[in-house]
Design an enzyme around this catalytic site. Structure first.
Site, PDB file in Angstrom:
ATOM      1  N   GLU A  80       0.841  -1.197   0.000  1.00 46.49           N
ATOM      2  CA  GLU A  80       0.000   0.000   0.000  1.00 46.49           C
ATOM      3  C   GLU A  80       0.881   1.255   0.000  1.00 46.49           C
ATOM      4  O   GLU A  80       1.912   1.280   0.679  1.00 46.49           O
ATOM      5  CB  GLU A  80      -0.868  -0.002   1.268  1.00 46.49           C
ATOM      6  CG  GLU A  80      -1.822   1.170   1.353  1.00 46.49           C
ATOM      7  CD  GLU A  80      -2.484   1.290   2.732  1.00 46.49           C
ATOM      8  OE1 GLU A  80      -1.920   0.830   3.729  1.00 46.49           O
ATOM      9  OE2 GLU A  80      -3.583   1.863   2.790  1.00 46.49           O
ATOM     10  N   LYS A 183     -10.134   1.066  -1.193  1.00 48.52           N
ATOM     11  CA  LYS A 183     -10.056   0.787   0.249  1.00 48.52           C
ATOM     12  C   LYS A 183     -11.285   1.312   0.981  1.00 48.52           C
ATOM     13  O   LYS A 183     -11.681   2.469   0.800  1.00 48.52           O
ATOM     14  CB  LYS A 183      -8.789   1.434   0.817  1.00 48.52           C
ATOM     15  CG  LYS A 183      -8.522   1.118   2.290  1.00 48.52           C
ATOM     16  CD  LYS A 183      -7.243   1.823   2.752  1.00 48.52           C
ATOM     17  CE  LYS A 183      -6.851   1.461   4.172  1.00 48.52           C
ATOM     18  NZ  LYS A 183      -5.646   2.208   4.616  1.00 48.52           N
ATOM     19  N   CYS A 216      -4.684  -3.019   3.990  1.00 49.14           N
ATOM     20  CA  CYS A 216      -4.280  -2.583   5.327  1.00 49.14           C
ATOM     21  C   CYS A 216      -5.370  -2.695   6.395  1.00 49.14           C
ATOM     22  O   CYS A 216      -5.750  -3.784   6.772  1.00 49.14           O
ATOM     23  CB  CYS A 216      -3.719  -1.162   5.239  1.00 49.14           C
ATOM     24  SG  CYS A 216      -2.612  -0.754   6.621  1.00 49.14           S
TER      25      CYS A 216
END
Ligand SMILES: *[C@@H]1O[C@H](CO)[C@@H](O)[C@H](O)[C@H]1NC(C)=O
Ligand SMILES: *[C@@H]1O[C@H](CO)[C@@H](O)[C@H](O)[C@H]1NC(C)=O
Ligand SMILES: *[C@@H]1O[C@H](CO)[C@@H](O)[C@H](O)[C@H]1NC(C)=O
Ligand SMILES: *[C@@H]1O[C@H](CO)[C@@H](O)[C@H](O)[C@H]1NC(C)=O
Ligand SMILES: *[C@@H]1O[C@H](CO)[C@@H](O)[C@H](O)[C@H]1NC(C)=O
Ligand SMILES: *[C@@H]1O[C@H](CO)[C@@H](O)[C@H](O)[C@H]1NC(C)=O
Length: 520
Positions: A80, A183, A216
């Site tokens: 990321e 995300k 993440c």
């Protein structure tokens, strides 16, 4: 200081890409990237300057893709934020954004059709990289979308009338853009927008079937991560920029815990950046872990991990068998509740059966903060014993024994927490953890420690109010151990058994996530 790279393989498979995996398998690679940062991320810069910066990181990606390819990798994962970095403002990130079309709506190969969109130099380069090195390539980029959003025109626009997303892109070995994921659970990155709906994004490969995408902080939440698993996706790709925090949420510790608890493969690629405490990447299957975690004081450098791992996509495995045997199979990939354990009995007894009959002492508990939460602790005050600590009706049971030849003065404690975690995110937890304390003072229990000389044999148990429990055993100097036994015996009751440790114990944890209590 130690100057030692921890590149360890447990439970059979090796990182040397030997063909030791039984059944269908493939070669995966993850890359921990020592990122070149923009020194002034808050200052807006031109597209040309942003490109110049990203090309420095892309040059490194290029070399890693070549290396991975030489080692036979069929899929390569980059971390990321690996191209642009962090800590931008909404304006200062603008030069880094590239419009990324939705591959579910149009086919685009940026390498062979570079003129189709303006400002897509990074996508072009990544696509050509996938083609040149003949592998599936997953990278994280910054996507610019117009408002209204083509995929969701009714969504309320951001105030500046543009959508900016933290985005995974996937290119096939031909260079075709095959998947795009935005995300959902952002973490201190207000220059990106949360997509109006969680996106459950998968892509299919010819060598291992289906993979799902997350980024993440997503790893801690139901959407999209657990939603993917409950749709039967058993291979997850996880670019991250994870800031480590012991004793419970170090990168490799939770990566290992999730892969075991959800019974899935996790391909985790982290940034390497010591100031932000970022390191820890790995290739995890329920049976193996090939991982890397830098140590303090070590030179800041890259790490490419390559491992052969079994294909876990049930549909793909069935197909590859039927090709040879021509048997009829049920063609469903859908929900596989056993990944998280069935709930058979409504009222299973407490304490758990494994230790029924044992007497647990629960005197002398105290509260100490661990990971910002008030844990109730009890000290291990002998070379062996049984302990019980409770937070309300959630109780944690421990049987422990220090092997005879081991004698150390280190302090250990059993901790329990049931409640809402409120710092750096809001999420509901039930945790049962055995930790080495920071010093000899009880109030040092819960502090960050990464070394230990005490090997312990133990059984850790609790009856959780959730089926989502992730187990881990972390030993001294960031070594992961495969628990000897992890079992969900009935209705939330979970047992983690371990013995014959190779190094001292730092943390043994049953990390329960009460997703149903998270605020929507
Ligand atoms: C970037 O932001 C993170 C999270 O807010 C902060 O902890 C860190 O110190 C910042 N890093 C830099 C290099 O400014
Ligand atoms: C790209 O930008 C140029 C110059 O602004 C413009 O003429 C051209 O139409 C654009 N191409 C596309 C595909 O948008
Ligand atoms: C995990 O998956 C494997 C197949 O990949 C299966 O054999 C095993 O039963 C699963 N374990 C659990 C606990 O569901
Ligand atoms: C350990 O603690 C328990 C409970 O407080 C107590 O009964 C026991 O005597 C202690 N053992 C030692 C060796 O101090
Ligand atoms: C759990 O422990 C915390 C901290 O002591 C306490 O505030 C909370 O009330 C406890 N929860 C229950 C259900 O007793
Ligand atoms: C630990 O390993 C030794 C041999 O390496 C074995 O004899 C012993 O039984 C093991 N301990 C347990 C608890 O199984």
């Amino acid at each position: 200081m130690f100057s030692f790279v921890f590149l360890v393989t447990i439970f059979g498979f090796t990182s040397a890409v030997k063909d030791s995996v039984v059944g269908p398998s493939y070669v995966a690679a993850v890359y921990e990237h020592n990122i070149i940062l923009n020194p002034d991320p808050g200052v807006p810069l031109s597209r040309a300057d942003a490109l110049r910066h990203m090309n420095l990181n892309l040059d490194i990606y290029e070399r890693q893709a070549a290396k991975a390819s030489q080692q036979g990798a069929q899929i390569l994962v980059f971390p990321e934020n690996g191209l642009q970095g962090f800590n931008f403002s909404r304006l200062s990130v603008a030069g880094y954004l590239e419009p990324t079309p939705d591959p579910q709506r149009e086919k685009w190969n940026p390498c062979t059709e570079p003129g189709k969109y303006n400002n897509t130099e990074v996508l072009n380069r990544l696509s050509c990289m996938a083609r040149r090195y003949n592998l599936y390539l997953v990278a994280n980029v910054a996507d610019l979308q117009p408002c209204p959003l083509p995929t969701d025109p009714s969504a309320v626009c951001p105030t500046d009338l543009r959508w900016q997303f933290n985005t995974n892109v996937v290119f096939s070995s031909e260079g075709l853009l095959v998947a795009r994921y935005h995300k959902y659970n952002l973490y201190y990155e207000d220059y990106f927008d949360t997509p109006p709906q969680p996106e459950i994004i998968t892509f299919d490969t010819p060598f291992a079937g289906r993979f799902g995408l997350l980024i993440c902080f997503d790893l801690l939440f139901y959407n999209p991560t657990v939603a993917l698993v409950e749709k039967g996706v058993r291979q997850l790709i996880f670019p991250t920029a994870w800031m480590n925090q012991l004793p419970l949420l170090d990168s490799i510790q939770y990566q290992r815990a999730f892969s075991l608890g959800a019974n899935v493969t996790l391909l985790a690629s982290n940034i390497r950046h010591d100031k932000l405490i970022m390191t820890g990447s790995g290739i995890y299957t329920p049976f193996s872990a090939t991982y890397h975690h830098a140590k303090e004081g070590e030179p800041e450098k890259d790490e490419l991990l390559v491992a052969r791992v079994p294909v876990l996509d049930p549909l793909w495995v069935e197909k590859s068998i039927t090709k040879e045997e021509e048997v009829q199979v049920d063609n469903s990939r859908s929900s596989t509740p056993e990944e998280f354990g069935y709930c058979h009995k409504k009222n299973s007894p407490d304490p758990p059966s494994e230790t029924a009959g044992s007497v647990y002492s629960s005197a002398d508990t105290f509260i100490s903060t661990m990971m910002y939460d008030p844990f109730t602790f009890a000290l291990l005050n002998d070379t062996e014993g049984n302990l019980k600590v409770c937070n309300g009706s959630f109780c944690c049971y421990l049987q422990y024994r220090q092997p005879p030849q081991e004698s150390s003065k280190e302090l250990f404690a059993l901790g329990v927490f049931s409640g809402m975690h409120r710092v750096n995110g809001l999420y509901a937890l039930q945790i049962c953890a055995l930790v080495r304390c920071g010093g000899l003072d009880p109030f040092s229990c819960g502090q960050q420690v990464d070394e230990s000389e005490s090997k312990l044999d133990f059984v850790l148990e609790a009856k959780f109010g959730t089926k989502y429990v992730y187990p881990s055993v972390l030993a001294s100097n960031m070594v992961l151990e495969q628990p000897k036994n992890f079992e969900r015996t009935a209705c939330g009751r979970v047992t983690l058994k371990h013995y014959n440790m190779t190094a001292g114990l730092v943390t043994a944890c049953l990390y329960g996530r009460m997703y149903h209590l998270d605020k929507k």
